[in-house]
Scaffold this active site. Structure first.
Site, mmCIF file in Angstrom:
data_model
loop_
_atom_site.group_PDB
_atom_site.id
_atom_site.type_symbol
_atom_site.label_atom_id
_atom_site.label_comp_id
_atom_site.label_asym_id
_atom_site.label_seq_id
_atom_site.Cartn_x
_atom_site.Cartn_y
_atom_site.Cartn_z
ATOM 1 N N HIS A 35 0.859 -1.188 0.000
ATOM 2 C CA HIS A 35 0.000 0.000 0.000
ATOM 3 C C HIS A 35 0.897 1.242 0.000
ATOM 4 C CE1 HIS A 35 -2.813 3.082 1.287
ATOM 5 N NE2 HIS A 35 -3.783 2.271 0.896
ATOM 6 N N GLU B 179 -3.934 2.071 -7.417
ATOM 7 C CA GLU B 179 -4.292 3.190 -6.567
ATOM 8 C C GLU B 179 -3.360 4.362 -6.866
ATOM 9 O OE1 GLU B 179 -6.499 1.808 -2.840
ATOM 10 O OE2 GLU B 179 -4.387 1.738 -2.364
HETATM 11 C C1 PEP Z 1 -6.752 3.409 0.293
HETATM 12 O O1 PEP Z 1 -6.156 3.837 1.262
HETATM 13 O O2 PEP Z 1 -6.488 2.287 -0.158
HETATM 14 C C2 PEP Z 1 -7.770 4.256 -0.319
HETATM 15 C C3 PEP Z 1 -8.196 3.944 -1.508
HETATM 16 O O3 PEP Z 1 -8.171 5.334 0.424
HETATM 17 P P1 PEP Z 1 -9.375 6.335 0.049
HETATM 18 O O4 PEP Z 1 -10.532 5.499 -0.435
HETATM 19 O O5 PEP Z 1 -9.676 7.036 1.341
HETATM 20 O O6 PEP Z 1 -8.875 7.238 -1.014
#
Ligand code: PEP
Length: 238
Positions: A88, A154
């Protein structure tokens, strides 16, 4: 090829959301879709006992040893955990995890019978300077993609900011990531989108052909919002 959508709740360093362990919890699996919760280590056992598909937010690749504060993949498996997040961006940032650490975690998870959900994504400056594909390719190419793993794309600049790529930009990156996966796994691997997903935007993202669900941070702490995001996942594939 139909891939069962997956919606994962990353609760980060937060207490359990209200009612998370109840019978009618928003975090229970629904038909036609899979869900996972990623609580803190302290709340993992109660989630498992409540029957929620549960993962850890991190696992150390070594089985045992002198690693103060860490918990190993072997220990997670023994505790009944089924999934683990690897790489992450908050761990890459706060704990200086490199691609090689993320690979070691994913490989250790697989050796221990855990399903790794591996996060990749570019920073804001990498996107601005149009290096986003190059960076994500570097992060993806080293992963054990012949095994059964899940990837979460992400973009770092979308996490917790309320800013997202357009669903089309996310789809473009998901299709690119899929193109990097060996033939034998290309159509079956699930690639989740994560970054400021909400009940209002989830359906647009999940409606894209290469987006197989989401990794949800902030919005997953609100049961009603998480329920709506899960329903969007069901709706997108119906
Ligand atoms: C995450 O931390 O994996 C994430 C997607 O956070 P958020 O949905 O708050 O952007």
């Amino acid at each position: 090829m139909t891939r069962t959508p997956l919606i994962a709740a990353n609760w980060k360093m937060n207490p359990l959301p209200e009612g998370a362990l109840e019978k009618d919890s928003a975090y229970r699996p629904q038909s036609g879709i899979e869900t996972i919760v990623f609580p803190t280590f302290l709340d993992m056992q109660s989630c498992l006992e409540a029957g929620l598909p549960t993962g850890a937010q991190y696992g150390h690749p070594d089985s045992v040893g002198a690693h103060t504060g860490d918990v190993s993949m072997t220990m997670l498996k023994k505790a009944g955990c089924q999934f683990v997040l690897c790489g992450h961006s908050e761990r890459r940032r706060d704990h200086r995890e490199e691609d090689s650490d993320v690979v070691a975690q994913a490989e250790s998870a697989l050796r221990n019978g855990l399903h790794p959900v591996i996060c990749v994504g570019e920073t804001e400056s990498e996107r601005r300077t149009k290096r986003h594909k190059q960076i994500v390719e570097r992060q993806v190419r080293v992963l054990p993609l012949r095994e059964i793993v899940t990837i979460a794309y992400e973009p770092v600049w979308a996490i917790g900011t309320g800013v997202t790529p357009t669903p089309e930009q996310a789809q473009d990156m998901h299709a690119f990531i899929r193109s990097l996966v060996p033939d034998a796994r290309r159509e079956t691997i699930r690639i989740l989108y994560g970054g400021s997903l909400t009940a209002d935007n989830a359906l647009e993202f999940f409606g894209q052909p290469d987006i197989d669900g989401g990794l949800v941070g902030g919005a997953s702490l609100k049961p009603a919002v998480f329920r709506a995001i899960v329903l969007a996942g069901v709706q997108a594939r119906s």
